[in-house]
Write a protein that holds these residues in place. Structure first.
Motif, PDB file in Angstrom:
ATOM      1  N   ARG A  86       0.829  -1.215   0.000  1.00 56.80           N
ATOM      2  CA  ARG A  86       0.000   0.000   0.000  1.00 56.80           C
ATOM      3  C   ARG A  86       0.860   1.260   0.000  1.00 56.80           C
ATOM      4  N   ASN A  87       2.178   1.110  -0.090  1.00 59.08           N
ATOM      5  CA  ASN A  87       3.097   2.232  -0.103  1.00 59.08           C
ATOM      6  C   ASN A  87       2.963   2.980  -1.435  1.00 59.08           C
ATOM      7  N   PRO A  88       2.663   4.265  -1.419  1.00 54.44           N
ATOM      8  CA  PRO A  88       2.465   4.986  -2.688  1.00 54.44           C
ATOM      9  C   PRO A  88       3.754   5.217  -3.475  1.00 54.44           C
ATOM     10  N   TRP A  89       4.908   5.132  -2.833  1.00 54.78           N
ATOM     11  CA  TRP A  89       6.170   5.360  -3.540  1.00 54.78           C
ATOM     12  C   TRP A  89       6.731   4.095  -4.167  1.00 54.78           C
ATOM     13  N   LEU A  90       6.347   2.943  -3.668  1.00 51.09           N
ATOM     14  CA  LEU A  90       6.915   1.692  -4.150  1.00 51.09           C
ATOM     15  C   LEU A  90       6.689   1.441  -5.645  1.00 51.09           C
ATOM     16  N   PRO A  91       5.509   1.696  -6.201  1.00 49.70           N
ATOM     17  CA  PRO A  91       5.356   1.486  -7.650  1.00 49.70           C
ATOM     18  C   PRO A  91       6.298   2.358  -8.482  1.00 49.70           C
ATOM     19  N   PHE A  92       6.527   3.595  -8.062  1.00 48.11           N
ATOM     20  CA  PHE A  92       7.451   4.458  -8.796  1.00 48.11           C
ATOM     21  C   PHE A  92       8.868   3.917  -8.737  1.00 48.11           C
ATOM     22  N   ILE A  93       9.286   3.515  -7.546  1.00 47.35           N
ATOM     23  CA  ILE A  93      10.649   3.022  -7.367  1.00 47.35           C
ATOM     24  C   ILE A  93      10.860   1.724  -8.136  1.00 47.35           C
ATOM     25  N   VAL A  94       9.930   0.786  -8.001  1.00 49.72           N
ATOM     26  CA  VAL A  94      10.049  -0.499  -8.682  1.00 49.72           C
ATOM     27  C   VAL A  94       9.962  -0.317 -10.197  1.00 49.72           C
ATOM     28  N   GLY A  95       9.001   0.469 -10.666  1.00 53.90           N
ATOM     29  CA  GLY A  95       8.846   0.682 -12.101  1.00 53.90           C
ATOM     30  C   GLY A  95      10.070   1.340 -12.723  1.00 53.90           C
ATOM     31  N   MET A  96      10.588   2.374 -12.080  1.00 50.23           N
ATOM     32  CA  MET A  96      11.780   3.039 -12.621  1.00 50.23           C
ATOM     33  C   MET A  96      13.007   2.137 -12.535  1.00 50.23           C
ATOM     34  N   GLY A  97      13.090   1.345 -11.457  1.00 52.88           N
ATOM     35  CA  GLY A  97      14.209   0.407 -11.346  1.00 52.88           C
ATOM     36  C   GLY A  97      14.199  -0.617 -12.461  1.00 52.88           C
ATOM     37  N   VAL A  98      13.037  -1.183 -12.740  1.00 49.88           N
ATOM     38  CA  VAL A  98      12.918  -2.165 -13.824  1.00 49.88           C
ATOM     39  C   VAL A  98      13.186  -1.503 -15.177  1.00 49.88           C
ATOM     40  N   LEU A  99      12.644  -0.318 -15.392  1.00 52.89           N
ATOM     41  CA  LEU A  99      12.848   0.376 -16.663  1.00 52.89           C
ATOM     42  C   LEU A  99      14.326   0.680 -16.892  1.00 52.89           C
ATOM     43  N   LEU A 100      14.979   1.262 -15.909  1.00 54.18           N
ATOM     44  CA  LEU A 100      16.388   1.604 -16.068  1.00 54.18           C
ATOM     45  C   LEU A 100      17.257   0.355 -16.182  1.00 54.18           C
ATOM     46  N   GLY A 101      16.923  -0.687 -15.411  1.00 52.70           N
ATOM     47  CA  GLY A 101      17.676  -1.941 -15.492  1.00 52.70           C
ATOM     48  C   GLY A 101      17.562  -2.596 -16.860  1.00 52.70           C
ATOM     49  N   LEU A 102      16.360  -2.683 -17.377  1.00 53.16           N
ATOM     50  CA  LEU A 102      16.172  -3.305 -18.690  1.00 53.16           C
ATOM     51  C   LEU A 102      16.771  -2.464 -19.824  1.00 53.16           C
ATOM     52  N   ARG A 103      16.679  -1.157 -19.726  1.00 52.16           N
ATOM     53  CA  ARG A 103      17.297  -0.306 -20.758  1.00 52.16           C
ATOM     54  C   ARG A 103      18.814  -0.448 -20.743  1.00 52.16           C
TER      55      ARG A 103
END
Length: 106
Positions: A86-103
């Motif tokens: 339910r943490n509102p920041w976790l989706p941003f952190i996880v999404g950006m981490g996955v995006l930057l990692g895959l790029r």
């Protein structure tokens, strides 16, 4: 540069066309209410508008749907993080981490 009078009429008509429908609910108040079915449908309008803006950018790469798309994987990870916590920041952190990692690796 000369301006035609029809241009001013168009400006006025466009202004009225955008202002009158909005102002009518303020002026008329309770006397002009939307039908219940339309009110229920309008609750989903913001989510539908956001999805219409975001989904094509996430799904398409160069106008073509690609399965190995870093944006799509990041969006999926962000949605999954939303469901887990339910943490509102976790989706941003996880999404950006996955995006930057895959790029970085693709």
């Amino acid at each position: 540069m000369t301006y035609d009078w029809t241009l001013w009429i168009v400006f006025i008509l466009i202004g009225l066309a955008t202002t009158l429908p909005r102002g009518s609910f303020i002026i008329l108040g309770e006397r002009a209410s939307l039908p219940e079915g339309l009110q229920k449908a309008l609750r989903y309008a913001p989510a539908a508008a956001l999805a219409a803006i975001v989904v094509p950018d996430v799904v398409l790469v160069g106008g073509v749907v690609e399965v190995l798309n870093p944006k799509l994987a990041a969006a999926f990870a962000a949605v999954l993080a939303t469901q887990v916590s339910r943490n509102p920041w976790l989706p941003f952190i996880v999404g950006m981490g996955v995006l930057l990692g895959l790029r970085h690796f693709l």
